[in-house]
Write an enzyme that holds these catalytic residues in place. Structure first.
Site, short mmCIF file in Angstrom:
data_model
loop_
_atom_site.label_atom_id
_atom_site.label_comp_id
_atom_site.label_asym_id
_atom_site.label_seq_id
_atom_site.Cartn_x
_atom_site.Cartn_y
_atom_site.Cartn_z
N ASP A 68 -19.58 -5.71 11.21
CA ASP A 68 -20.06 -7.05 10.83
C ASP A 68 -21.19 -7.40 11.80
O ASP A 68 -20.95 -7.67 12.97
CB ASP A 68 -18.88 -8.04 10.94
N ARG A 101 -24.61 -9.70 -13.82
CA ARG A 101 -23.58 -9.30 -12.85
C ARG A 101 -23.84 -7.88 -12.38
O ARG A 101 -23.75 -7.57 -11.20
CB ARG A 101 -22.17 -9.42 -13.46
N TYR A 149 -13.87 -13.15 13.21
CA TYR A 149 -14.16 -14.35 12.43
C TYR A 149 -12.88 -14.78 11.70
O TYR A 149 -12.22 -13.94 11.06
CB TYR A 149 -15.28 -14.05 11.44
N LYS A 155 -25.89 -16.94 7.52
CA LYS A 155 -26.21 -17.26 8.90
C LYS A 155 -27.68 -16.90 9.20
O LYS A 155 -28.57 -17.49 8.62
CB LYS A 155 -25.22 -16.56 9.83
C1 LIG Z 1 -19.56 -16.73 8.51
C2 LIG Z 1 -19.08 -15.38 8.86
C3 LIG Z 1 -18.42 -14.58 7.92
C4 LIG Z 1 -18.10 -15.07 6.52
O1 LIG Z 1 -19.26 -15.26 5.77
P1 LIG Z 1 -19.38 -16.37 4.58
O2 LIG Z 1 -20.78 -16.23 4.16
O3 LIG Z 1 -19.04 -17.68 5.20
O4 LIG Z 1 -18.39 -15.98 3.54
C5 LIG Z 1 -18.04 -13.31 8.31
N1 LIG Z 1 -18.28 -12.85 9.57
C6 LIG Z 1 -18.89 -13.60 10.49
C7 LIG Z 1 -19.14 -13.04 11.85
C8 LIG Z 1 -19.31 -14.88 10.18
O5 LIG Z 1 -19.91 -15.63 11.11
#
Ligand SMILES: *Cc1c(COP(=O)(O)O)cnc(C)c1O
Length: 381
Positions: free
Chosen positions: A171, A47, A99, A196
């Site tokens: 983000d 961890r 999101y 992603k």
């Molecule tokens: C998918 C997504 C998230 C969340 O990420 P996870 O890996 O699904 O927890 C946050 N911000 C954006 C822009 C996303 O597309």
């Protein structure tokens, strides 16, 4: 080192001191032997740290032009760690076109702990200042926004953040560091859903943070270890492998995205197309200034402007898969109002343009002609 070299070699010196394997080994272990109490070789419990995760974290820091990378079990676990920097009474200003899962985390979890969120449009960065008070601690930006593809001027927002001594978090999931480097534009913190584009193959869920400042990195590392939402070694290996082709995939995502956006714009069954590469996109000039390409994320509405018409299009797609998520090699289509953004109340959604006829595409790296043909047949059915 240039970006296209960093994706492959950045932070990857000496990842396997034992045998010199070119890819870092997957250290599938929870613990590490010690010669004497406290006498370990840099890792004591997975961890707190794991060599495979460390290899990925070094790569993340390198591609985002930061110093410290942290990998989490998901994108939301990464955002969760950021918000845990704050305490009851603190205020956070966030993009309103956000999101859905981030919105849910902020409003359904952290508001219960006394942290206050203000969701505002950041189209005009000057508008932000009126929401800042002595309790404000963080500005949270998503650009391009999901799913409306709005563009926020990171450099302009960072000037406001610095003036008021606030942290700025971005983000960067949609753009990836291939197209946009928020730390270079003045952000303190970059976040990814590595699920992603960084992973890129729809086979892993992961999140990441990258920062430059040592003190901020230490605080986040403390939270990562204390709260425990860490990325596992197998997943770390997969995302590290994904990053090695990020530049190749993104180049094709951009090319295919442009072809699909232009096709949609010319089609009579399509009303609006949201893609920052169009000159008539409201923030095209900022996109051109802060991004080196426009990516493969596109949203559009049907000219019939009904839920039924949008549902029919997504059901008839054959090459595009109807699914949540984005950023993989395969093309995906989604219906934000009933899928990714269902957790946002309808009135909130409508304010930002997430209407029932909106379809979001993650344009993959297939043949561009096949993708255009698929959309054509689905629209004309
Ligand atoms: C998918 C997504 C998230 C969340 O990420 P996870 O890996 O699904 O927890 C946050 N911000 C954006 C822009 C996303 O597309």
């Amino acid at each position: 080192m240039k970006f296209n070299t960093k994706t492959i070699h950045g932070g990857q010196e000496n990842t396997d001191p034992a045998y010199g394997s070119v890819m870092p080994p997957i250290y599938q272990t929870s613990t590490y032997s010690q010669s004497t109490p406290g006498g370990h070789k840099g890792f004591e419990y997975s961890r707190s740290g794991n060599p495979t995760r460390a290899a990925l974290e070094n790569s993340l820091a390198s591609i985002e032009n930061g110093k410290y990378g942290l990998a989490f079990a998901s994108g939301l676990a990464a955002i969760d760690a950021v918000i845990k920097l704050f305490k009851p009474g603190d205020e956070i200003i966030s993009t309103n076109d956000l999101y859905g899962g981030s919105y849910r985390l902020f409003t359904s979890i952290f508001e219960n702990f006394g942290i206050k969120f203000r969701f505002i449009s950041m189209h005009n960065s000057e508008d932000i200042e009126q929401y800042i008070n002595e309790n404000t601690k963080l500005i949270w930006v998503e650009t391009p926004t999901n799913p409306m593809m709005n563009i926020i001027d990171i450099q302009a927002v960072s000037k406001i953040a610095k003036k008021h001594k606030l942290l700025l978090g971005v983000d960067n999931t949609f753009a990836t560091p291939y197209l946009q480097q928020p730390l270079d534009l003045g952000a303190d913190l970059v976040m990814h859903s590595a699920t992603k584009y960084l992973g890129g193959h729809s086979d892993v869920v992961m999140g990441s943070l990258v920062v430059k400042d040592e003190e901020l990195a230490e605080k986040l590392y403390f939270i990562q270890n204390a709260s425990g939402g860490v990325a596992g070694p197998q997943d770390s290996f997969l995302v590290l492998r994904g990053i090695k082709t990020l530049h190749l995939r993104m180049q094709r995502h951009c090319e295919n995205g442009e072809a699909v956006a232009k096709f949609l714009k010319s089609h009579p069954k399509v009303a609006q197309v949201y893609w920052p590469g169009f000159e008539d996109h409201p923030n095209h000039d900022i996109a051109r200034k802060q991004m080196s390409g426009f990516g493969g994320m596109i949203s559009f509405t049907t000219s019939e402007n009904t839920l039924k018409s949008a549902v029919k299009v997504v059901e008839n797609l054959k090459v595009f898969t109807l699914a949540e998520s984005l950023g993989g090699v395969e093309s995906l289509a989604g219906h934000p109002a009933s899928m990714t953004h269902a957790s946002i109340p309808m009135e909130e959604r409508a304010k930002t343009g997430v209407v029932d006829s909106l379809i979001r595409l993650s344009v993959g790296v297939e043949d561009e002609g096949d993708l255009v043909e698929d959309l054509k047949q689905a629209l004309e059915k």
